[in-house]
Design a protein around this motif. Structure first.
Motif, short mmCIF file in Angstrom:
data_model
loop_
_atom_site.label_atom_id
_atom_site.label_comp_id
_atom_site.label_asym_id
_atom_site.label_seq_id
_atom_site.Cartn_x
_atom_site.Cartn_y
_atom_site.Cartn_z
N LEU A 1 -0.72 2.61 0.29
CA LEU A 1 -0.28 2.23 1.63
C LEU A 1 1.10 2.82 1.94
O LEU A 1 1.39 3.18 3.08
CB LEU A 1 -0.24 0.71 1.78
CG LEU A 1 -1.54 -0.05 1.50
CD1 LEU A 1 -1.36 -1.53 1.80
CD2 LEU A 1 -2.69 0.51 2.31
N VAL A 2 1.93 2.91 0.91
CA VAL A 2 3.25 3.53 1.08
C VAL A 2 3.10 5.05 1.18
O VAL A 2 3.73 5.69 2.03
CB VAL A 2 4.18 3.15 -0.09
CG1 VAL A 2 5.55 3.81 0.08
CG2 VAL A 2 4.34 1.63 -0.19
N GLN A 3 2.26 5.61 0.33
CA GLN A 3 2.06 7.06 0.36
C GLN A 3 1.56 7.54 1.73
O GLN A 3 1.94 8.61 2.19
CB GLN A 3 1.06 7.47 -0.74
CG GLN A 3 1.60 7.33 -2.16
CD GLN A 3 0.54 7.59 -3.21
OE1 GLN A 3 -0.54 6.99 -3.19
NE2 GLN A 3 0.81 8.49 -4.14
N LYS A 4 0.71 6.72 2.36
CA LYS A 4 0.13 7.10 3.66
C LYS A 4 0.98 6.68 4.85
O LYS A 4 0.62 6.97 6.00
CB LYS A 4 -1.27 6.51 3.78
CG LYS A 4 -2.26 7.09 2.77
CD LYS A 4 -3.60 6.38 2.84
CE LYS A 4 -4.57 6.96 1.80
NZ LYS A 4 -5.87 6.23 1.80
N GLY A 5 2.08 6.00 4.60
CA GLY A 5 2.98 5.63 5.68
C GLY A 5 2.63 4.36 6.41
O GLY A 5 3.24 4.04 7.44
N ALA B 1 6.87 6.96 -4.33
CA ALA B 1 5.53 6.35 -4.44
C ALA B 1 4.62 7.14 -5.37
O ALA B 1 3.81 6.54 -6.09
CB ALA B 1 4.90 6.22 -3.06
N ASP B 2 4.71 8.47 -5.37
CA ASP B 2 3.85 9.27 -6.25
C ASP B 2 4.14 8.96 -7.72
O ASP B 2 3.21 8.90 -8.55
CB ASP B 2 4.06 10.76 -5.99
CG ASP B 2 3.51 11.21 -4.64
OD1 ASP B 2 2.76 10.43 -4.02
OD2 ASP B 2 3.83 12.34 -4.21
N HIS B 3 5.40 8.76 -8.04
CA HIS B 3 5.78 8.40 -9.42
C HIS B 3 5.15 7.08 -9.82
O HIS B 3 4.61 6.95 -10.93
CB HIS B 3 7.31 8.32 -9.51
CG HIS B 3 7.81 7.72 -10.80
ND1 HIS B 3 7.72 8.38 -12.00
CD2 HIS B 3 8.41 6.52 -11.06
CE1 HIS B 3 8.23 7.63 -12.97
NE2 HIS B 3 8.65 6.50 -12.42
N TRP B 4 5.17 6.10 -8.91
CA TRP B 4 4.58 4.80 -9.22
C TRP B 4 3.06 4.87 -9.31
O TRP B 4 2.44 4.15 -10.09
CB TRP B 4 5.03 3.76 -8.20
CG TRP B 4 6.36 3.19 -8.59
CD1 TRP B 4 7.61 3.65 -8.27
CD2 TRP B 4 6.57 2.06 -9.44
NE1 TRP B 4 8.57 2.89 -8.86
CE2 TRP B 4 7.97 1.90 -9.57
CE3 TRP B 4 5.72 1.18 -10.10
CZ2 TRP B 4 8.53 0.87 -10.35
CZ3 TRP B 4 6.27 0.16 -10.86
CH2 TRP B 4 7.66 0.02 -10.98
N VAL C 1 5.02 -4.22 -6.23
CA VAL C 1 4.81 -2.76 -6.28
C VAL C 1 3.57 -2.49 -7.13
O VAL C 1 3.58 -1.69 -8.06
CB VAL C 1 6.06 -2.03 -6.84
CG1 VAL C 1 7.22 -2.14 -5.88
CG2 VAL C 1 6.48 -2.59 -8.21
N LEU C 2 2.47 -3.16 -6.78
CA LEU C 2 1.24 -3.09 -7.56
C LEU C 2 0.38 -1.89 -7.17
O LEU C 2 0.53 -1.33 -6.08
CB LEU C 2 0.45 -4.38 -7.38
CG LEU C 2 1.17 -5.63 -7.89
CD1 LEU C 2 0.41 -6.88 -7.47
CD2 LEU C 2 1.32 -5.57 -9.41
N ALA C 3 -0.53 -1.54 -8.06
CA ALA C 3 -1.35 -0.34 -7.88
C ALA C 3 -2.05 -0.27 -6.52
O ALA C 3 -2.03 0.79 -5.88
CB ALA C 3 -2.37 -0.24 -9.02
N PRO C 4 -2.69 -1.36 -6.03
CA PRO C 4 -3.39 -1.24 -4.75
C PRO C 4 -2.45 -1.00 -3.56
O PRO C 4 -2.88 -0.52 -2.51
CB PRO C 4 -4.10 -2.59 -4.60
CG PRO C 4 -4.13 -3.19 -5.96
CD PRO C 4 -2.90 -2.68 -6.64
N GLU C 5 -1.17 -1.35 -3.73
CA GLU C 5 -0.22 -1.23 -2.62
C GLU C 5 0.35 0.18 -2.47
O GLU C 5 0.76 0.57 -1.37
CB GLU C 5 0.94 -2.20 -2.84
CG GLU C 5 0.55 -3.66 -2.88
CD GLU C 5 1.75 -4.53 -3.21
OE1 GLU C 5 2.31 -5.14 -2.29
OE2 GLU C 5 2.14 -4.59 -4.39
N ILE C 6 0.41 0.92 -3.57
CA ILE C 6 1.11 2.20 -3.56
C ILE C 6 0.51 3.19 -2.55
O ILE C 6 1.24 3.87 -1.82
CB ILE C 6 1.16 2.81 -4.97
CG1 ILE C 6 1.80 1.83 -5.96
CG2 ILE C 6 1.92 4.13 -4.96
CD1 ILE C 6 3.18 1.36 -5.59
#
Length: 347
Positions: A265-269, A317-320, A258-263
């Motif tokens: 990708l989750v936010q954008k679906g 994801a926004d929290h992370w 759950v690293l910074a560069p990955e978040i």
């Protein structure tokens, strides 16, 4: 005062932290020289993988808090088990007091780890274990359970217990990644409608990983999910994975960490779920455990000291993203991931 050095074995250079030079040590008053200090080495799989940056910050912070630790951060430039074995041998030659090792593969490390233990060096593993060795503690997630959790997320987002599930991993010899693959299969394989493809390996290489994701999405647009148990492909720019962008959730994507560069990708679906680890603890708690064992002969730990496994989806994801924004510096990471040092445990 804690000292800190980073060893880059490929160049055999030594970079020391503030106030920690050999000359400074010689210049200290006699009473200070007499104080007991502990040399603790933390060995990640490589120096080029951003998954270990926060662990480095955590190790530095704990060494600073303890005050009597000379921290050594060293690894091969890229993931390489044979180089890692050489590094461990060098640390044995240096007579360090303790070492915490993240194994690229177990077999090449059994002999050097056993030698370290036999010579009185407190030796533990983290992230990826070395079964069959004499290491004293493994600190990290239960990787089989982590794989099972990734399988749960895949089933959740697929919406039905049937379809092709593509398995992707990093290095084929990594104990932790193989346990995750086993966990995915155990969880999802309970359903007769699941068909596994792979595993496919990218050797923890960003470019290979991104190419592999593009190729798999091109070849299997009808797959139910891709479960990537070592999602290094998500550490780089998403523009390098146009098939992931155009897929946009049709094939469900589940990744590790759950690293910074990955978040984003989750936010954008583009990625539906990530299952992570305690990256701060990899450094902070391994230094803690070794120091406790060095300073308290009655201190005991079970063979597995487990971490928690956070799950990131679009819902949180926004929290992370906020957490990682604060954790961009060592001081910020200390605030964002603050946790109590793990104490001695009954076995």
């Amino acid at each position: 005062m804690a000292s800190h050095e980073i060893i880059q074995p490929t160049r055999r250079t030594l970079i020391r932290g503030a106030g920690a030079t050999a000359l400074a040590g010689l210049a200290m008053p006699a009473i200070a020289r007499a104080a007991k200090r502990y040399s603790i080495a933390v060995v990640p799989k490589s120096l080029d993988n951003p998954v270990f940056y926060t662990a480095h910050y955590g190790a530095m912070q704990r060494a600073k808090e303890l005050g009597d630790v000379d921290l050594i951060w060293t690894a091969s430039a890229t993931s390489d088990a044979s180089q890692e074995a050489e590094i461990i041998q060098n640390l044995i030659t240096r007579h360090v007091d303790g070492m915490a090792i993240d194994a690229n593969a177990p077999q090449p490390l059994i002999a050097p780890i056993n030698e370290a233990v036999e010579k009185g060096i407190v030796t533990i593993t983290w992230d990826s274990d070395v079964p069959g060795s004499k290491r004293e503690v493994y600190y990290g997630v239960d990787n089989t359970k982590m794989g099972a959790r990734m399988g749960e997320q895949a089933l959740k987002f697929m919406g039905k217990p049937s379809g092709k599930v593509i398995l992707v991993s990093g290095g084929p010899g990594a104990t932790n990644l193989n346990a995750r693959l086993a966990g995915v299969k155990q969880m999802m394989g309970k359903h007769k409608g699941i068909e596994f493809l792979g595993p496919y390996f990218d050797d923890d290489d960003l470019t290979k990983g991104q190419e592999l994701m593009n190729n798999l999405l091109t070849a299997h647009p009808d797959a139910g999910a891709i479960v990537n148990v070592a999602a290094v492909a998500f550490f780089g720019k998403v523009a390098a994975m146009p098939k992931l962008i155009s897929n946009h959730g049709k094939v469900k994507i589940i990744g590790s960490d759950v690293l910074a560069p990955e978040i984003p990708l989750v936010q954008k679906g583009y990625v539906q779920a990530l299952v992570g680890q305690d990256y701060w603890g990899w450094g902070y708690q391994t230094v803690t455990i070794i120091h406790n064992m060095l300073t308290n002969k009655n201190c005991r730990y079970p063979k597995l000291v487990p971490q928690h496994m956070p799950v990131v989806t679009k819902a949180n994801a926004d929290h992370w993203a906020k957490i990682w924004k604060e954790a961009a510096t060592p001081a910020g990471a200390a605030r964002a991931f603050r946790e109590a040092p793990v104490g001695c445990m009954a076995t």
